[in-house]
Design an enzyme around this catalytic site. Structure first.
Site, short mmCIF file in Angstrom:
data_model
loop_
_atom_site.label_atom_id
_atom_site.label_comp_id
_atom_site.label_asym_id
_atom_site.label_seq_id
_atom_site.Cartn_x
_atom_site.Cartn_y
_atom_site.Cartn_z
N LYS A 138 0.83 -1.20 0.00
CA LYS A 138 0.00 0.00 0.00
C LYS A 138 0.87 1.25 0.00
O LYS A 138 1.75 1.40 0.85
CB LYS A 138 -0.93 0.02 1.22
CG LYS A 138 -1.87 1.23 1.24
CD LYS A 138 -2.84 1.17 2.41
CE LYS A 138 -2.21 1.60 3.71
NZ LYS A 138 -1.97 3.07 3.77
N ASP A 179 -3.51 4.29 -1.94
CA ASP A 179 -4.46 4.71 -0.92
C ASP A 179 -4.41 6.23 -0.73
O ASP A 179 -3.82 6.72 0.23
CB ASP A 179 -4.11 3.98 0.39
CG ASP A 179 -4.99 4.38 1.56
OD1 ASP A 179 -6.15 4.79 1.33
OD2 ASP A 179 -4.52 4.28 2.70
N LYS A 187 -7.41 8.19 -1.06
CA LYS A 187 -8.71 8.61 -0.53
C LYS A 187 -9.25 9.87 -1.23
O LYS A 187 -9.52 10.89 -0.59
CB LYS A 187 -8.62 8.85 0.98
CG LYS A 187 -8.13 7.65 1.78
CD LYS A 187 -8.03 7.98 3.26
CE LYS A 187 -7.61 6.78 4.08
NZ LYS A 187 -6.18 6.42 3.87
N ASP A 226 -13.60 14.94 -3.67
CA ASP A 226 -13.77 16.27 -4.25
C ASP A 226 -15.01 16.22 -5.13
O ASP A 226 -15.76 15.25 -5.11
CB ASP A 226 -12.52 16.65 -5.05
CG ASP A 226 -12.24 18.16 -5.04
OD1 ASP A 226 -13.17 18.92 -5.39
OD2 ASP A 226 -11.13 18.56 -4.69
N THR A 275 -10.43 4.08 10.69
CA THR A 275 -10.28 3.24 11.89
C THR A 275 -9.74 4.00 13.09
O THR A 275 -9.71 3.47 14.20
CB THR A 275 -9.37 2.03 11.59
OG1 THR A 275 -8.15 2.50 11.01
CG2 THR A 275 -10.04 1.07 10.64
N ARG A 313 2.73 -0.86 10.76
CA ARG A 313 3.76 -0.83 11.80
C ARG A 313 4.05 -2.16 12.47
O ARG A 313 5.22 -2.43 12.83
CB ARG A 313 3.40 0.24 12.83
CG ARG A 313 3.64 1.65 12.32
CD ARG A 313 2.93 2.70 13.16
NE ARG A 313 1.48 2.71 12.91
CZ ARG A 313 0.65 3.61 13.45
NH1 ARG A 313 1.12 4.54 14.26
NH2 ARG A 313 -0.63 3.56 13.17
#
Length: 245
Positions: free
Chosen positions: A39, A66, A68, A71, A130, A222
């Site tokens: 990603k 990714d 997002k 608009d 999340t 992570r």
């Protein structure tokens, strides 16, 4: 067991949340034999530039871009054309942008891919981040329903707009499946193995539990990339996933 491990690998997406293309490519070199997709989010894309997607594709890996998009429909459609040309395998928009925006993105992606003579990337929509907990959802964002209800509503809107799936917390997988069916793609961030820390994620779940709920892909950052041995951490997660397949 070998087939299960292979399938588990394909379901794992590693988030390349680093600052440079060199750092991203170093992680890919360490993990490409164990991970099905990588990603590229805002952190890497905005610092390394669009060329990082091309470099990753040249390295032979699949890319979930990714960014997002959110608009007006025309702006998102034109941006989606550009991302399609980069070669991304999955791109995303915000479901909160509405039906017209999502439909414009999906149509633009398919038109651009056809013009380039290549398969169209899958287009999915982000529901509720999340990092948002119920208190922030209701008192800061101003929604009166609960998170699961809103996620289910946005997922259904996404399907009606012609998109392939959604990004959602693993806590909402079951309600999305009920609303949108078994063939609807669900990508779940907020994945935290029992041996890792939650960080800034609020609505989290272990890899095995999310897969058991019906997630299509799991995004892990992570807990893998922050370890001294990322490959060993990835393998630990893959083994956990294989046990529930």
């Amino acid at each position: 067991m070998e087939n299960k491990l292979k399938l588990a690998k394909e379901k794992l997406i590693v988030a390349l949340d680093v600052d440079t293309g060199e750092a991203a490519l170093d992680l890919v070199k360490k993990l490409s034999t164990q991970v099905g997709m990588f990603k590229v989010g805002m952190q890497l894309f905005y610092q390394a530039g669009p060329d990082i997607v091309k470099r990753l594709k040249e390295a032979g890996v699949r890319v979930f871009l990714d960014l997002k998009l959110h608009d007006i429909p025309n702006t998102v459609a034109q941006a989606a054309r550009g991302l399609t040309a980069l070669g991304a395998d999955i791109i995303n928009v915000h479901a909160a942008g509405g039906t017209a925006m999502m439909r414009a993105a999906a149509e633009a992606v398919r038109e651009q891919a056809a013009a380039l003579g290549r398969p169209a990337p899958r287009v999915i929509a982000v529901t509720v981040l999340t990092s948002i907990d119920p208190t922030a959802f209701q008192y800061e964002l101003g929604f009166t329903c609960d998170i699961q209800r809103k996620v289910a509503d946005w997922a259904l809107l996404t399907r009606q707009a012609g998109l392939d799936g959604v990004v959602a917390s693993p806590r909402e997988i079951a309600v999305i499946r009920r609303a949108c069916g078994e063939d609807f793609l669900i990508i779940t961030p907020g994945i935290r193995p029992a041996w890792s820390v939650a960080g800034d994620q609020k609505r989290i779940m272990t890899p095995a539990a999310a897969l058991g709920q019906g997630a299509g892909y799991l995004v892990v950052g992570r807990p893998i990339t922050g370890q001294a041995d990322p490959a060993a951490a990835a393998q630990k997660i893959i083994t956990e996933l294989a046990e529930v397949l």
